[in-house]
Structure formats: structure tokens, C-alpha cells
Design an enzyme around this catalytic site. Sequence first.
Site, mmCIF file in Angstrom:
data_model
loop_
_atom_site.group_PDB
_atom_site.id
_atom_site.type_symbol
_atom_site.label_atom_id
_atom_site.label_comp_id
_atom_site.label_asym_id
_atom_site.label_seq_id
_atom_site.Cartn_x
_atom_site.Cartn_y
_atom_site.Cartn_z
ATOM 1 C CD GLU A 35 -3.669 1.018 -5.013
ATOM 2 O OE1 GLU A 35 -3.492 1.435 -6.179
ATOM 3 O OE2 GLU A 35 -2.739 0.677 -4.272
ATOM 4 C CB CYS A 61 -7.619 0.901 -12.003
ATOM 5 S SG CYS A 61 -6.928 -0.514 -11.149
#
Length: 407
Positions: free
Chosen positions: A158, A192
Site C-alpha cells: 500500500e 495516501c
Amino acid sequence: MQEGLGEVQEMIDICEFAVGQSRLLNGATMHSERPYHRMYDQYHPIGIVGIITSFNFPVAVWGWNAMLAAIAGDVVIWKPSSKTPLCAIAVQKIISEALRKNDVPEGVFNMIIAKSSTLGDNFAADKRIPLISVTGSTEVGKRVASIVGKRLGKTILELGGNNAVIISQFANLDMTLQSVVFGAVGTCGQRCTSTRRLIIHESVFETVKEHLISTYQNVSARIGDPLVQETLIGPLVDETAVNNFVSAIAEVQKEGGKLIFGGTVLKREKLPSANYVIPAIIEAENHYKMVQKETFAPIVYMIKYSTIEEAISLNNNVPQGLSSCIFTENLIEAEKFLSETGSDCGIANVNLGTSGAEIGGAFGGEKDTGGGRESGSDAWKAYMRRQTNTINFSGQTALAQGITFDF
């Protein structure tokens, strides 16, 4: 404060989700081509799962991974960010007590706090850990993936995002701006999934710019101590993040970008640290070197487009592929954005911002974002090893594809 409470709630939610998911670790049953044979898939624990988490979500991402690993029958070794060790220690104390009360061995959930120089490459290289899940920058993910790949281990990556919001001429602008501002300045741009690029139709570009500057003026008046309830924007994580913020703004201006709001570091005075900045709005072009990068700070780039096809191309034309969205009330535009020729990101939303995913859906992205999935949907499969089983109850040997092998 609100975002911190939300993250703890997310950790609670994934625990509850996993309890239900534990009864749904289903395999598929297939019809065998051979008479009186049964064929099916099943899943077994993978063993030990290594979890490396980042500073920006110091407890929720652990929950996404650890809870699914637990219902899969695995044990975990957690390496939290050395920038946020106290959150990890607090969570470990809570989970250790829960294990003790339920007569579960404490070694199901393990935690080691260390800098990457102490526990880094050696952690990724350890053959006893079949799966490593990493949340971090693209550079960190590539390094870990190369080390784990050499031993044919598995990874969930990720990594970075460069998330865009397409604002159509058919958008509800009031709703759009509310989502855009939270996506761009929430967590001080340190998610993110933070909104990095606004791809705006040329007919509403000036209107959006005017409203965006006005809104940024309002929210920037509420920068301060994150533990104060009225605060909307807290600090960047450290001095390095501040330097990256300043450097990125300077570099994009050299390329031709136009700074139209913010972009300055606040003097400390009554602030708790020197890491507070005023979020920046910059008019730019998608091909600029700095626009192609992820700067983990509150910088949003405004980019014009004329057709929906051009907007989708701009959305996709970056190395990362995490989160994306379009604001439109035009059904054809929405469907194009979600089609196979639309967004190439792992997350694609309509009339919903890039930030703030629900735990029920699988979370992750494509390209330089890594390609792994965590949290909901069928993400649990990554924490298990898959096995195909065939049972012959015919009393005779029957080879597949009709092969005969008589002797």
C-alpha cells in the site's frame, strides 16, 4: 481530534467486520470432468504475517491487516512507524489484555519498535515470514518487494498515491468543494488518499478557483494544536516533511506553476511546533515533474480540461494509481469514468472524494501504488494459502483430459 477519533473508530469497525468475516472464509465448489469426483477450493493459514505501518494511520492500518490475519489463523509481527510508537504501544496493551481474558496465547499479536536500520531489510528477508504487508512510500515498497521477491515470499503493498478529482461542468459545486477541501487539507495532506490534483472543466475553472481560495482562507484560520476541538488542520509530521513542502512549491514554480494561495511555513509563536504550514493551491500542468510526484503535504494542483476523455487521460497519466473520483450529475460521464477505459485506479468514486474509504471494500491501488488489497471484500484471501482439492469416490483411476495409461 475528529480525525483521530475517526481512526480509532475505524480500528473498532474492522474488528467487528472481521468477526463476521470469520464465518465467511468460503471456497468454491467446481464440477469435475471425471465421473464420481468432487473438486473444490479451500484456504489454510499462511503462518506468520509481517506488518509494517506508517505514521499517518498508526492504528487503523494495523487493524486492517492484523484482524484479517487473525481470522485466517495467522499470527502477526507488527513493526509500527518509529515516528508514532506510543500509539502502537497503547494498541498492543489493549489487544494483549483481550487475548489474556479469552485464553488466547499472547504470541498471536507481536510488536517490535525499531528504526529501519535495526529492523528493516533483515525483517523482509526472513524466510519464516511468508507474507509482508507494507504501508509506506513507493520507494520503500519497491525495496521491500525486491527483498521479499528474491525469496519468493508474498507482499501486500500500500504505497504512494497521486489522487485526482475531476470536476465536471455538470458537478454540484457546493458538494464538490466540501469534499475537495477535506481531501486536500485533512490530515494536513498526509494521507495516501489525499487529493493532490483537481482536473477542472474549463467552463467552471475560474468559479472553482474563486470558491476554493475563499474556503482555504477560512480553514487556514483554524490551523493549530490538533488536540483542540476547533482545529481543522494540524502539523506536518516533522521538519523533513516541512522541507519537502517548501521544496516542492519552489520546484513547481520553476516549471511554470502559479502559486495562488498559501504555501508558507507558519512562525512558531503560540504553535506547539515549527511544523505548521498554510496549505497551497497551485495552477499547474499535469506533465510537470513535481505534479507527477507525490508530495506528502497539503499541496493541490489545479489543471484545466475540455473533454471527459481528456480528463480521464489526465487522471491516469501519473505513475501512481490509488484513489480517484469524478463530480458530475451526467450519467454518461460517470459511467465512462468507471468503465474499462476510465480511471485506472484501485478506487474510483462518483460524487465522493478521494479520501476516507469504508472498511467494507477492499483498499489498494495499481501501478506504483503497489497492487495489494487490505481491509474488506475478499482481501482476506491474501492472508491464506489456497488449495485445490479433488476427491475420487468412483473406485477407479480416472486421469484428467481422458488420458489412458494402461500397463
